[in-house]
Design a protein around this motif. Sequence first.
Motif, PDB file in Angstrom:
ATOM      1  N   ALA A 115     -82.178  69.604  67.235  1.00 10.05           N
ATOM      2  CA  ALA A 115     -82.570  70.707  67.605  1.00 10.05           C
ATOM      3  C   ALA A 115     -83.947  70.939  66.936  1.00 10.05           C
ATOM      4  CB  ALA A 115     -81.352  71.744  66.960  1.00 10.05           C
ATOM      5  N   PRO A 116     -84.622  72.032  67.357  1.00 14.96           N
ATOM      6  CA  PRO A 116     -85.960  72.523  66.748  1.00 14.96           C
ATOM      7  C   PRO A 116     -85.675  72.551  65.199  1.00 14.96           C
ATOM      8  CG  PRO A 116     -85.537  73.871  68.424  1.00 14.96           C
ATOM      9  CD  PRO A 116     -84.270  73.199  68.192  1.00 14.96           C
ATOM     10  N   ARG A 117     -86.825  72.117  64.498  1.00 16.34           N
ATOM     11  CA  ARG A 117     -86.783  72.447  62.822  1.00 16.34           C
ATOM     12  C   ARG A 117     -86.928  73.915  62.667  1.00 16.34           C
ATOM     13  NH1 ARG A 117     -86.841  67.619  60.128  1.00 16.34           N
ATOM     14  NH2 ARG A 117     -87.453  66.188  61.500  1.00 16.34           N
ATOM     15  N   GLU A 118     -86.186  74.395  61.685  1.00 18.09           N
ATOM     16  CA  GLU A 118     -86.462  75.787  61.410  1.00 18.09           C
ATOM     17  C   GLU A 118     -87.496  76.123  60.690  1.00 18.09           C
ATOM     18  OE1 GLU A 118     -82.930  77.729  59.890  1.00 18.09           O
ATOM     19  OE2 GLU A 118     -81.812  77.083  61.644  1.00 18.09           O
ATOM     20  N   LYS A 119     -87.946  75.043  59.754  1.00 15.07           N
ATOM     21  CA  LYS A 119     -88.991  75.034  58.994  1.00 15.07           C
ATOM     22  C   LYS A 119     -89.806  73.895  58.654  1.00 15.07           C
ATOM     23  CE  LYS A 119     -86.595  75.043  54.492  1.00 15.07           C
ATOM     24  NZ  LYS A 119     -85.752  73.958  54.721  1.00 15.07           N
ATOM     25  N   THR A 120     -91.125  73.776  58.370  1.00 16.06           N
ATOM     26  CA  THR A 120     -91.948  72.734  58.160  1.00 16.06           C
ATOM     27  C   THR A 120     -91.497  71.871  56.749  1.00 16.06           C
ATOM     28  OG1 THR A 120     -93.753  73.808  59.082  1.00 16.06           O
ATOM     29  CG2 THR A 120     -94.159  71.753  57.671  1.00 16.06           C
ATOM     30  N   GLU A 165     -93.036  46.881  56.408  1.00 19.01           N
ATOM     31  CA  GLU A 165     -92.309  48.189  56.523  1.00 19.01           C
ATOM     32  C   GLU A 165     -91.837  48.373  55.039  1.00 19.01           C
ATOM     33  OE1 GLU A 165     -88.869  47.965  59.153  1.00 19.01           O
ATOM     34  OE2 GLU A 165     -90.433  47.286  60.746  1.00 19.01           O
ATOM     35  N   TYR A 166     -91.689  47.573  54.017  1.00 22.14           N
ATOM     36  CA  TYR A 166     -91.405  48.039  52.711  1.00 22.14           C
ATOM     37  C   TYR A 166     -92.329  48.964  51.960  1.00 22.14           C
ATOM     38  CZ  TYR A 166     -90.207  47.728  48.034  1.00 22.14           C
ATOM     39  OH  TYR A 166     -89.731  48.059  46.590  1.00 22.14           O
ATOM     40  N   GLY A 167     -93.798  48.887  52.304  1.00 21.51           N
ATOM     41  CA  GLY A 167     -94.575  49.851  52.009  1.00 21.51           C
ATOM     42  C   GLY A 167     -94.297  51.277  52.398  1.00 21.51           C
ATOM     43  N   MET A 168     -93.731  51.385  53.564  1.00 24.97           N
ATOM     44  CA  MET A 168     -93.389  52.641  54.227  1.00 24.97           C
ATOM     45  C   MET A 168     -92.398  53.398  53.761  1.00 24.97           C
ATOM     46  SD  MET A 168     -94.250  51.984  58.055  1.00 24.97           S
ATOM     47  CE  MET A 168     -94.640  50.237  58.557  1.00 24.97           C
ATOM     48  N   LYS A 169     -91.482  52.726  52.769  1.00 28.69           N
ATOM     49  CA  LYS A 169     -90.304  53.217  52.399  1.00 28.69           C
ATOM     50  C   LYS A 169     -90.236  54.483  51.573  1.00 28.69           C
ATOM     51  CE  LYS A 169     -87.126  51.105  49.522  1.00 28.69           C
ATOM     52  NZ  LYS A 169     -86.455  50.068  48.640  1.00 28.69           N
ATOM     53  N   TYR A 170     -91.464  54.645  50.852  1.00 37.46           N
ATOM     54  CA  TYR A 170     -91.257  56.187  50.283  1.00 37.46           C
ATOM     55  C   TYR A 170     -92.348  56.994  51.006  1.00 37.46           C
ATOM     56  CZ  TYR A 170     -89.578  53.161  46.644  1.00 37.46           C
ATOM     57  OH  TYR A 170     -88.813  52.103  45.956  1.00 37.46           O
ATOM     58  N   LYS A 171     -92.942  56.593  52.129  1.00 40.86           N
ATOM     59  CA  LYS A 171     -93.641  57.635  52.642  1.00 40.86           C
ATOM     60  C   LYS A 171     -93.274  58.614  53.403  1.00 40.86           C
ATOM     61  CE  LYS A 171     -97.465  57.704  56.131  1.00 40.86           C
ATOM     62  NZ  LYS A 171     -98.427  58.401  55.176  1.00 40.86           N
ATOM     63  N   LYS A 172     -93.803  59.854  53.397  1.00 34.52           N
ATOM     64  CA  LYS A 172     -93.163  61.022  53.821  1.00 34.52           C
ATOM     65  C   LYS A 172     -94.372  61.548  54.908  1.00 34.52           C
ATOM     66  CE  LYS A 172     -89.703  62.486  50.696  1.00 34.52           C
ATOM     67  NZ  LYS A 172     -89.216  63.685  49.790  1.00 34.52           N
ATOM     68  N   VAL A 173     -93.728  62.002  55.896  1.00 36.39           N
ATOM     69  CA  VAL A 173     -94.753  62.533  57.031  1.00 36.39           C
ATOM     70  C   VAL A 173     -94.282  63.914  57.091  1.00 36.39           C
ATOM     71  CG1 VAL A 173     -95.439  60.610  58.377  1.00 36.39           C
ATOM     72  CG2 VAL A 173     -93.175  61.559  58.833  1.00 36.39           C
ATOM     73  N   ARG A 174     -95.219  64.915  57.491  1.00 32.91           N
ATOM     74  CA  ARG A 174     -95.055  66.268  57.702  1.00 32.91           C
ATOM     75  C   ARG A 174     -94.325  66.429  59.157  1.00 32.91           C
ATOM     76  NH1 ARG A 174     -98.045  70.436  60.270  1.00 32.91           N
ATOM     77  NH2 ARG A 174     -97.918  72.503  58.950  1.00 32.91           N
ATOM     78  N   ARG A 175     -93.301  67.247  59.065  1.00 31.98           N
ATOM     79  CA  ARG A 175     -92.577  67.583  60.315  1.00 31.98           C
ATOM     80  C   ARG A 175     -92.745  69.124  60.634  1.00 31.98           C
ATOM     81  NH1 ARG A 175     -91.539  62.184  61.755  1.00 31.98           N
ATOM     82  NH2 ARG A 175     -90.482  61.102  59.897  1.00 31.98           N
ATOM     83  N   PRO A 176     -93.645  69.591  61.671  1.00 35.93           N
ATOM     84  CA  PRO A 176     -93.629  71.000  61.573  1.00 35.93           C
ATOM     85  C   PRO A 176     -92.416  71.695  62.287  1.00 35.93           C
ATOM     86  CG  PRO A 176     -95.181  69.740  63.391  1.00 35.93           C
ATOM     87  CD  PRO A 176     -94.291  68.741  62.433  1.00 35.93           C
ATOM     88  N   ALA A 177     -92.639  72.824  61.759  1.00 30.71           N
ATOM     89  CA  ALA A 177     -91.486  73.760  62.289  1.00 30.71           C
ATOM     90  C   ALA A 177     -91.436  73.559  63.863  1.00 30.71           C
ATOM     91  CB  ALA A 177     -91.313  75.098  61.895  1.00 30.71           C
ATOM     92  N   GLY A 178     -90.159  73.801  64.637  1.00 31.97           N
ATOM     93  CA  GLY A 178     -90.306  73.765  66.034  1.00 31.97           C
ATOM     94  C   GLY A 178     -90.142  72.583  66.556  1.00 31.97           C
ATOM     95  N   GLU A 179     -90.522  71.390  65.796  1.00 27.93           N
ATOM     96  CA  GLU A 179     -90.399  70.205  66.352  1.00 27.93           C
ATOM     97  C   GLU A 179     -89.085  69.532  66.447  1.00 27.93           C
ATOM     98  OE1 GLU A 179     -93.319  66.685  64.938  1.00 27.93           O
ATOM     99  OE2 GLU A 179     -91.318  66.272  64.106  1.00 27.93           O
ATOM    100  N   ILE A 180     -88.801  68.892  67.538  1.00 23.42           N
ATOM    101  CA  ILE A 180     -87.279  68.422  67.601  1.00 23.42           C
ATOM    102  C   ILE A 180     -86.870  67.428  66.312  1.00 23.42           C
ATOM    103  CG2 ILE A 180     -85.468  67.181  69.145  1.00 23.42           C
ATOM    104  CD1 ILE A 180     -86.344  69.913  70.333  1.00 23.42           C
ATOM    105  N   ASP A 181     -85.848  67.859  65.700  1.00 25.04           N
ATOM    106  CA  ASP A 181     -85.109  67.064  64.603  1.00 25.04           C
ATOM    107  C   ASP A 181     -84.275  65.916  65.175  1.00 25.04           C
ATOM    108  OD1 ASP A 181     -83.905  65.599  62.600  1.00 25.04           O
ATOM    109  OD2 ASP A 181     -83.337  67.566  61.392  1.00 25.04           O
ATOM    110  N   PRO A 182     -84.689  64.650  65.137  1.00 26.48           N
ATOM    111  CA  PRO A 182     -83.839  63.584  66.086  1.00 26.48           C
ATOM    112  C   PRO A 182     -82.495  63.617  65.444  1.00 26.48           C
ATOM    113  CG  PRO A 182     -85.644  62.590  64.680  1.00 26.48           C
ATOM    114  CD  PRO A 182     -85.677  63.857  64.714  1.00 26.48           C
ATOM    115  N   LYS A 183     -81.964  63.869  64.342  1.00 18.28           N
ATOM    116  CA  LYS A 183     -80.767  63.959  63.650  1.00 18.28           C
ATOM    117  C   LYS A 183     -79.900  64.981  64.300  1.00 18.28           C
ATOM    118  CE  LYS A 183     -81.385  61.924  58.926  1.00 18.28           C
ATOM    119  NZ  LYS A 183     -82.153  62.811  57.932  1.00 18.28           N
TER     120      LYS A 183
END
Length: 283
Positions: free
Chosen positions: A122-127, A101-119
């Motif tokens: 609600a749906p994300r306003e922008k990507t 899991e350490y290697g994934m620490k800095y990894k970022k993934v694309r969260r497209p607009a409209g996808e539910i933000d688990p935090k």
Amino acid sequence: MAKKLIEISHVNKTYRDKTRGDTVALDDVSLDIFENEFVCVVGPSGCGKTTLLNIIAGLERFDSGSVSMNGAPVVGPGPDRGVIFQQYALFPWMTVKKNIEYGMKYKKVRRPAGEIDPKTNAPREKTEYTKLTKEEKRALSEKYIKMVNLQGFENAYPKQLSGGMKQRVAIARGYAVAPDVLLMDEPFGALDAQTRAQLQEDLLVTWQEEKKTCFFITHDVEEAVLLATKIVIMSARPGKVMEIVDVNLPYPRNQATKLLPEFVEMKNRIWNTVYQMYLEVRK
Ligand SMILES: Nc1ncnc2c1ncn2[C@@H]1O[C@H](COP(=O)(O)OP(=O)(O)OP(=O)(O)O)[C@@H](O)[C@H]1O
Ligand SMILES: [Mg+2]
């Protein structure tokens, strides 16, 4: 037509040392690596294999020429390249799971607009590009622990594992960061013959499933012919690309592939080439 992933063009590299003098490690090296290729590099000791890998990884500077990945110049290390060293380089104070899991620490993934933000639920306003959540990291480490057959060892520490198992953790960690290419410097060099054969087959299965580009350095010509779609033969002093050989043996390959006449013939031919260069260097 496969997409070109890495372009190495006329690269020169000299190590300068006041007391020992200069060593030309790479002399006008050019090489293209395409998506989904399994490239193996063979050549006598000191011909610049590790130097070349480190340059692609962004860990080593070069004097002239250019190296680019996905069309952009390589200026330093990045998550698009996963490196697996010969000596498993695991953190001894972390469990198998934490190491992966350490290697994934800095990894970022694309969260497209409209996808539910688990935090916010609600749906994300922008990507957006955000880090992986704990749950995502856990799911990925589970997947790759399974891939390298280490279920049951998630919470073990490196010192409790054999050399082959440690190397499996390193491979899982390499895959888990989902790079575009895996750069491997003699990853099986320190292992016994049986473990090595097993890991070769595991790596081939993984490569066929994930279709991840591999750049793999080895001393072992037989290993190169077994794994590679393309073999780069380097010559020493100075390190140059001498020949590039396409390996047209069908996949899936396994230990039985080593008995095919085409396999034996190719192995002998490349082995003789490398051995001749070794004799030249010794002169
Ligand atoms: N940091 C350094 N400083 C000075 N010379 C170096 C350094 N690293 C490598 N060299 C020299 O550059 C040449 C290429 O080294 P490199 O490690 O790339 O070879 P290699 O093909 O990986 O060899 P091996 O198969 O033994 O691992 C060698 O002659 C080596 O002595
Ligand atoms: Mg090396």
